[in-house]
Scaffold this motif. Sequence first.
Motif, PDB file in Angstrom:
ATOM      1  N   GLY A 292       0.425  -1.208   0.133  1.00  0.00           N
ATOM      2  CA  GLY A 292      -0.179  -0.278  -0.276  1.00  0.00           C
ATOM      3  C   GLY A 292       0.863   1.026   0.297  1.00  0.00           C
ATOM      4  N   LEU A 293       2.055   1.478   0.186  1.00  0.00           N
ATOM      5  CA  LEU A 293       3.047   2.602   0.567  1.00  0.00           C
ATOM      6  C   LEU A 293       3.240   2.915  -1.061  1.00  0.00           C
ATOM      7  CD1 LEU A 293       4.115   4.473   2.450  1.00  0.00           C
ATOM      8  CD2 LEU A 293       5.866   2.882   2.164  1.00  0.00           C
ATOM      9  N   THR A 294       3.550   4.205  -1.297  1.00  0.00           N
ATOM     10  CA  THR A 294       3.439   4.879  -2.722  1.00  0.00           C
ATOM     11  C   THR A 294       4.167   6.346  -2.122  1.00  0.00           C
ATOM     12  OG1 THR A 294       1.546   5.942  -2.777  1.00  0.00           O
ATOM     13  CG2 THR A 294       2.197   4.088  -4.058  1.00  0.00           C
ATOM     14  N   VAL A 295       5.094   6.840  -2.798  1.00  0.00           N
ATOM     15  CA  VAL A 295       5.647   8.008  -2.803  1.00  0.00           C
ATOM     16  C   VAL A 295       5.472   9.302  -3.932  1.00  0.00           C
ATOM     17  CG1 VAL A 295       7.747   9.601  -2.734  1.00  0.00           C
ATOM     18  CG2 VAL A 295       7.733   7.167  -2.249  1.00  0.00           C
ATOM     19  N   THR A 296       4.895  10.627  -3.549  1.00  0.00           N
ATOM     20  CA  THR A 296       3.767  11.267  -3.928  1.00  0.00           C
ATOM     21  C   THR A 296       5.322  12.265  -4.088  1.00  0.00           C
ATOM     22  OG1 THR A 296       2.764  11.992  -2.431  1.00  0.00           O
ATOM     23  CG2 THR A 296       2.196  10.041  -3.842  1.00  0.00           C
TER      24      THR A 296
END
Length: 464
Positions: A292-296
């Motif tokens: 579920g982790l993303t970098v934005t």
Amino acid sequence: MKSVTRLKSISIKNIKNVKNGSIELPQSIDESGYVKQSDIIGIYGQNGSGKTAVVESLNILKILISGEKLPKDTINLISADAVSADLEYEFYAFIKDKLSSIKYKVTLEKSTVKDDDSDVLKHDFRVIDEEIYSLDLPREKGKRYKVLGAFFSTKEISPKNLKDYLISDEDARVEFRVLENRLQSERRSLIFSKVFLDKLPKDSFKELADVLEAMRYYGAMNLTVVENRDSGVINANFLIPLSFRHSNNDKVSHGKIGLYLNQPNEVLVDEYDLIQNVLEQMNIVLSKIIPGLTVTTKELSRSFNEKSSQMVKFQLFSKNGDVEIPLRYESDGIKKIISILSSFTVVYNNSDYCLVVDELDAGIFEYLLGEILEIVSKYGKGQLIFTSHNLRPLEVLNKDNLVFTTTDKENNYTKLSNIKVTNNIRNVYMKNVMLGSSNKKDELYNETDSYEIKKAFKKAGSGK
């Protein structure tokens, strides 16, 4: 078929505390240049035993063959009790539909130079004794490596036709020696310099020119080295060095972008688009590794600089579900994964790419580390070289993928022998560490005495 370059071996002499050591890498390339799978080498050993020396030697290689300047502090890598350090690298190179073994030798020599402003003597070093050899494969009986180009500190040049071309008369000789001295003072490679390659007539020295161009491309685009200092700036929560290689149609971008964690970033709009694309590709894998982790990025403003170029100011965030926080508040382990994940994706998908990582395990959960390495080992295409203290990879990698430092500084690296398929390499390694080896050359641990350590703590605490 495109050119493919794979590192075959590295030999180190007088780098830091390594007097002499060689490492052979496993190879999955055949005579047609086809690569069957990835090749991984994990380097293990106690602190100060020579693991990082391999990473730093490969960083020297990257800088030299890319035609760049070695940093001044490289002099500190040459052993304190030595005048020079010798490095030798061997490659499999599939160039112009031909597979060859390429060998590059180079010496870094300490020197003393006079400061132009103060006339004070200062310590420096020079890049000398460069040699490039090739051998056509498969190797025929009695066939030896042939020298393509060699420059020695004695002012000798090989082969003869190269010498005759470079110093055909007195004017040519003076011109070449001026170039040689300038590049040495700049701590650059002569043979991999752009000015030398541009000067070389391609029709007369076709094989040398082809090899140099392939190696320069490999160094600039297909060899990434992540040093321990990269982890240092992450741990300090200062910035995150994002290693990447991004393909967009026929254009390939490669490098390392330092993105601030403790303040907004401001970059050109084209660089911002590149960062967005790199993060978008990386998030595909990141969201599976850390569910579920993303970098934005959060764009803060746009403006024009003094050159009328549009700039974008933005900040990095991590997002998991509905929760979004500044990336600087994530753990060091997550930030370490993010910094190298784009390069890991390239290793998985590209046979001509090599990623070198010092202390790969720093801050990463050991089960996840083993899982990633097992997947890349079985299904990847490129080369991965890493150092680690975490022993989980010893349970998932083959014995041929593991190298151990020894206590013998004249034979600094070894592989475990007499390992059966049913053996747990982690247990074999720990047994060797605890019980030692009857053969000094295979001894993996410089024994410590717990009683003496206890006494030292007590003495240090007493203030005496």
